[in-house]
Design an enzyme around this catalytic site. Sequence first.
Site, PDB file in Angstrom:
ATOM      1  N   TYR A 146       1.005 -41.869 -26.888  1.00  0.00           N
ATOM      2  CA  TYR A 146       0.458 -40.865 -27.812  1.00  0.00           C
ATOM      3  C   TYR A 146      -1.054 -41.071 -27.935  1.00  0.00           C
ATOM      4  CZ  TYR A 146      -0.067 -38.277 -32.257  1.00  0.00           C
ATOM      5  OH  TYR A 146      -0.450 -37.401 -33.255  1.00  0.00           O
ATOM      6  N   ALA A 148      -3.066 -42.520 -25.868  1.00  0.00           N
ATOM      7  CA  ALA A 148      -3.730 -42.240 -24.592  1.00  0.00           C
ATOM      8  C   ALA A 148      -3.821 -40.743 -24.329  1.00  0.00           C
ATOM      9  CB  ALA A 148      -2.976 -42.926 -23.454  1.00  0.00           C
TER      10      ALA A 148
END
Length: 248
Positions: A146, A148
């Site tokens: 999430y 990233a």
Amino acid sequence: MKILITGGSSEIGQAIAKRRHGLGDEIYFTSSSEAHLDNSHKTFSQMGIPAKGFLFDFNEPSAADPNLFKLPIDALVLNAFGKNPKLTRFHELSAEVVRSYFDGNISGNAHLVWRFLPGMVERKFGRLVYVSSLSAMTGTSRYPVYCAAKAALEGLFLNLAVDYGEFNILSNIVRPGVIATERTKRLWSKTYYVDKITEVIPTKQVGTPDQVAEVVNPLLSPTSYMNGSTVTVSGGLPMVRSEGVLDL
Ligand SMILES: NC(=O)c1ccc[n+]([C@@H]2O[C@H](COP(=O)([O-])OP(=O)(O)OC[C@H]3O[C@@H](n4cnc5c(N)ncnc54)[C@H](OP(=O)(O)O)[C@@H]3O)[C@@H](O)[C@H]2O)c1
């Protein structure tokens, strides 16, 4: 203005739609499945908002309702995002889960922008708003993909701000902190969590969907000079209260 808000079932998306409808906008939204599309049409109708929804699943952009891309939209609010698959450290996720999360969320969102940009360039007007997350810069524990994926799209939005500003297409980012929605209910419905989290949030409060919607308005203004900006709506996080920690 004609505004497309992704994620019809999202309470943050609905709060944005409510405010924009109140200002006279035509509201369009996306749903990831036929069942969600039906439910979201019902929800908007109960809210008194004549919104029109279109099927769009990040994982299958080619199966999207083709009428979606014919809309001459003035503003696109990228609000939809897949949930973090599992609370875990990165190496404990399978390669397939990582690949499909990035593929869906990064490529799916990028696909929408890519489809709507040519029309905006032609009309010399566009407002792009990306509902990111504080996690894009805080590295929230156990949210590896999430964090990233949210950060990757922030990078795209900075590029869009540079490359499309001359066409009066303004790209901006909103970073919510902890907001009470269905998505986070398993957290804020527990007194234990609320006590702990409000200890560190400077305003001592979890946010509401409407407080996120409130900061979107200036980014959609036809006369705005904001481009490539990031608005944080988090009660002050990641600055933290430190009473009890720094008491010496
Ligand atoms: N709540 C928070 O504390 C918080 C904090 C920071 C950032 N945010 C961000 O704010 C946005 C809205 O959050 P929320 O709490 O309202 O979330 P939510 O209720 O979980 O809504 C997520 C939305 O994403 C859509 N979606 C999920 N998977 C999809 C897929 N494969 N294809 C297309 N659409 C898909 C869903 O579509 P359907 O309408 O079909 O269900 C839903 O509308 C998200 O981007 C989230 O990351 C939220």
